[in-house]
Design an enzyme around this catalytic site. Structure first.
Site, short mmCIF file in Angstrom:
data_model
loop_
_atom_site.label_atom_id
_atom_site.label_comp_id
_atom_site.label_asym_id
_atom_site.label_seq_id
_atom_site.Cartn_x
_atom_site.Cartn_y
_atom_site.Cartn_z
N ASN A 117 0.82 -1.26 -0.06
CA ASN A 117 0.20 0.04 0.07
C ASN A 117 0.84 1.20 0.16
O ASN A 117 0.55 2.40 -0.58
CB ASN A 117 -0.98 0.06 1.25
N GLY A 190 2.40 -5.55 7.23
CA GLY A 190 1.35 -6.46 6.49
C GLY A 190 0.18 -6.50 7.22
O GLY A 190 -0.16 -6.10 8.40
N SER A 191 -0.37 -7.70 6.82
CA SER A 191 -1.76 -8.03 7.68
C SER A 191 -1.53 -8.88 8.71
O SER A 191 -0.62 -9.57 8.84
CB SER A 191 -2.55 -8.83 6.61
N GLU A 212 4.37 -4.75 12.16
CA GLU A 212 3.53 -3.58 12.11
C GLU A 212 2.40 -4.10 11.23
O GLU A 212 2.35 -4.50 10.06
CB GLU A 212 4.30 -2.62 11.28
N CYS A 246 -3.15 1.68 6.46
CA CYS A 246 -3.22 1.14 7.96
C CYS A 246 -3.82 2.04 8.98
O CYS A 246 -4.13 1.44 9.90
CB CYS A 246 -1.91 0.44 8.48
N GLU A 344 -11.11 -5.59 8.31
CA GLU A 344 -10.34 -4.12 7.87
C GLU A 344 -10.93 -3.75 6.37
O GLU A 344 -10.86 -4.78 5.51
CB GLU A 344 -8.96 -4.32 7.78
P1 NAD Z 1 0.24 -9.16 3.47
O1 NAD Z 1 0.17 -9.49 4.75
O2 NAD Z 1 -0.86 -9.75 2.48
O3 NAD Z 1 1.59 -8.89 2.63
C1 NAD Z 1 2.73 -8.47 3.26
C2 NAD Z 1 3.92 -9.15 2.68
O4 NAD Z 1 4.00 -10.45 3.24
C3 NAD Z 1 4.23 -9.13 1.43
O5 NAD Z 1 5.41 -8.84 0.74
C4 NAD Z 1 3.82 -10.58 0.85
O6 NAD Z 1 4.29 -10.95 -0.22
C5 NAD Z 1 3.93 -11.42 2.07
N1 NAD Z 1 3.15 -12.49 2.15
C6 NAD Z 1 1.67 -12.60 1.93
N2 NAD Z 1 1.32 -13.81 2.12
C7 NAD Z 1 2.06 -14.53 2.58
C8 NAD Z 1 2.16 -15.71 3.14
N3 NAD Z 1 1.36 -16.56 3.13
N4 NAD Z 1 3.38 -16.14 3.82
C9 NAD Z 1 4.40 -15.42 3.68
N5 NAD Z 1 4.60 -14.11 3.33
C10 NAD Z 1 3.41 -13.78 2.65
O7 NAD Z 1 -0.31 -7.33 3.46
P2 NAD Z 1 -0.63 -6.41 2.21
O8 NAD Z 1 -1.93 -6.79 1.68
O9 NAD Z 1 0.58 -6.38 1.33
O10 NAD Z 1 -0.74 -5.08 3.03
C11 NAD Z 1 -1.86 -4.90 3.68
C12 NAD Z 1 -2.05 -5.01 5.15
O11 NAD Z 1 -0.86 -4.55 5.66
C13 NAD Z 1 -3.13 -4.41 5.68
O12 NAD Z 1 -3.65 -5.24 6.95
C14 NAD Z 1 -2.45 -3.12 6.46
O13 NAD Z 1 -3.34 -2.66 7.44
C15 NAD Z 1 -1.33 -3.74 6.77
N6 NAD Z 1 -0.19 -2.47 6.88
C16 NAD Z 1 0.19 -2.13 8.08
C17 NAD Z 1 1.05 -1.18 8.23
C18 NAD Z 1 1.57 -0.61 9.34
O14 NAD Z 1 2.42 0.06 9.69
N7 NAD Z 1 0.90 -1.15 10.73
C19 NAD Z 1 1.42 -0.12 7.24
C20 NAD Z 1 0.85 -0.79 6.03
C21 NAD Z 1 -0.02 -1.64 5.84
#
Ligand code: NAD
Length: 470
Positions: A117, A190-191, A212, A246, A344
């Site tokens: 994002n 990430g999530s 995070e 996020c 979310e």
């Molecule tokens: P995501 O968790 O799907 O992916 C994040 C990373 O993990 C990516 O690099 C992806 O390649 C990897 N990944 C995905 N699935 C995986 C798996 N099964 N096993 C290992 N690695 C895997 O998140 P997203 O869709 O890229 O981002 C959105 C989420 O991130 C939202 O929940 C958002 O709130 C959160 N977010 C948090 C912050 C923060 O600073 N707290 C900032 C931005 C986004």
């Protein structure tokens, strides 16, 4: 089968042990300056990559992708000496004669995994903290924003040898392989779902993690709020990156007495910022698109289900699937059973839920996982204090949304389900450092000798004295 990234990791370990461990603060600063120069020289490329990925506007790229990273660098350049300085601690009476302090040493090998994002900011931002703390790093940007991913690959190749910092591209398979290896720290953004996978993998090597994560950020608008100001800030905070943030307001708990007025102000604020007609809104270059078809279908289905369940569309719900376009949508008549409330949203939808008593609003929040951000719009100090005391969240902004993220002196992070650990500025530096406790004793002396075995009556007296007021 051998892990394809084992050699990269081993090379980094060799480099860290033999070169980086001994690097000076001056050398770290030189690297940060190099990164800053690269970013400034490549601003147009960063802007283009993010436009090509999901039509992020140049203004948003400058404010939300480039500026936070440059601020991190400037902050580190200004404060690194202070952050890294040994910290003296007081000596307790029973350790009289000794002196102690804490030093911050680089952790070593760090895996930084980023989301799509804010793909530049959230990959390079943590890297700045890792470099400031004197570390090696492997970066794993998101595969869902491929233009930014390739830009980061080029950036790191141009700036660092791979044994110091390198980028691994790819998705689940590559990240899973990286997570099998032993790291000294994993910084994941990430999530929450993937956060659990990361933490599980980290536990195999007892690797510390910063997570995070995301979640459902609530907003409370009470009956004392300045509604014009509230509406403007909600529309702005919600539509940065088209709600794919996020810290985006996820749902609004609004006092039933002022809901109708808030809706009028929300409509005014929206048309003023994004356009009067459907056409104007759709062609507005300041609205980023939903990142891909999967998320487009997920969000439109949440809107459709909520409407079936009784939600009213206040504005928006215009879609164009060719372009992953969902017009900013405000939904009224939402309850905690509505589909849009379940997870979310991570898209341009703002649901309104009304309440009558503040306690009802806080109890809705407390039935959910602790959010990353909680927003309060109120002119009442008493209400604000009560809300903060009765809820829990990683961050909170009063009469504001979102900008707590860019305040370099505030720790950024979640609480449990919304995250573990803190980032930004000094907090990011500390996350990538080992806080090592050093105690120095006088030669030939220690108060503890007074209780060395064998125990006798006098030593028993001393032990009783030492433990007397515990
Ligand atoms: P995501 O968790 O799907 O992916 C994040 C990373 O993990 C990516 O690099 C992806 O390649 C990897 N990944 C995905 N699935 C995986 C798996 N099964 N096993 C290992 N690695 C895997 O998140 P997203 O869709 O890229 O981002 C959105 C989420 O991130 C939202 O929940 C958002 O709130 C959160 N977010 C948090 C912050 C923060 O600073 N707290 C900032 C931005 C986004």
């Amino acid at each position: 089968m051998a892990n394809p990234f084992q050699e990269i990791r081993n090379n980094q370990q060799f480099y860290f042990e033999n070169t980086l461990r001994k690097s000076s603060l001056f050398e770290r600063k030189q690297k940060l300056k190099k990164v800053k120069k690269w970013i400034k020289g490549n601003e147009s490329h960063i802007i283009k990559a993010l436009y090509d990925d999901f039509r992020k506007s140049p203004e948003e790229v400058r404010i939300a992708e480039i500026k936070p990273v440059i601020s991190e660098i400037n902050d580190a350049l200004k404060n690194l000496r202070d952050w890294a300085a040994p910290q003296r601690v007081k000596t307790p009476l029973y350790l009289l004669g000794s002196k102690s302090h804490i030093i911050l040493q680089p952790k070593g090998l760090n895996l930084i995994i980023a989301p799509w994002n804010f793909p530049f900011n959230l990959t390079i931002g943590p890297l700045i903290s890792a470099i400031a703390a004197g570390n090696c790093a492997v970066l794993k940007p998101s595969e869902l924003t491929p233009n930014c991913e390739q830009l980061i690959v080029r950036m790191i190749i141009e700036l660092f040898p791979p044994e110091e910092i390198t980028v691994i591209t790819g998705g689940v398979e590559e990240t899973t392989q990286l997570l099998e290896l032993a790291w000294d720290h994993i910084f994941f953004t990430g999530s929450p779902q993937v956060g659990k996978i990361v933490m599980k993998a980290a536990s195999n090597h007892l690797t510390p993690v910063t997570l995070e994560l995301g979640g459902k950020n609530p907003v409370i608008v009470d009956n004392t709020a300045n509604l014009k100001d509230t509406a403007q800030k909600l529309i702005w905070g919600k539509l940065i990156n088209n709600g794919q943030s996020c810290v985006s307001p996820n749902y609004v708990l609004v006092h039933s007495k002022i809901k109708a007025k808030l809706i009028i102000e929300l409509k005014k604020a929206f048309t003023k910022m994004y356009g009067q007609t459907k056409e104007e809104v759709q062609s507005n270059n300041e609205l980023t698109r939903v990142v891909n078809k999967h998320h487009f279908k997920r969000i439109t289905s949440l809107i459709d289900k909520s409407i079936e369940q009784g939600a009213n569309v206040i504005i928006g719900n215009e879609i164009n699937s060719d372009d992953n376009y969902i017009s900013p949508t405000i939904l009224d008549n939402i309850t905690t059973s509505s589909a849009i409330f379940k997870d979310e949203i991570f898209g341009p939808v703002l649901p309104l839920i009304d309440f009558q008593l503040l306690d009802d609003a806080t109890s809705i929040i407390n039935k959910e996982e602790a959010p990353l951000a909680l927003y309060i719009f109120s002119s009442s100090k008493k209400n604000t204090k009560n809300i903060i005391r009765n809820t829990s969240a990683g961050t909170t902004a009063i009469n504001e949304t979102t900008i707590q993220f860019i305040h370099g002196n505030l720790p950024f992070g979640g609480n449990g389900h919304s995250g573990i650990g803190r980032s930004h500025g000094k907090y990011g530096f500390t996350a990538f450092s080992n806080e090592r406790a050093i105690l120095k004793q006088l030669r030939g002396f220690t108060t503890i000798k007074l209780i060395y075995p064998p125990t006798n009556k006098f030593k028993r007296f001393i032990i009783r004295f030492m433990t007397w007021r515990m």
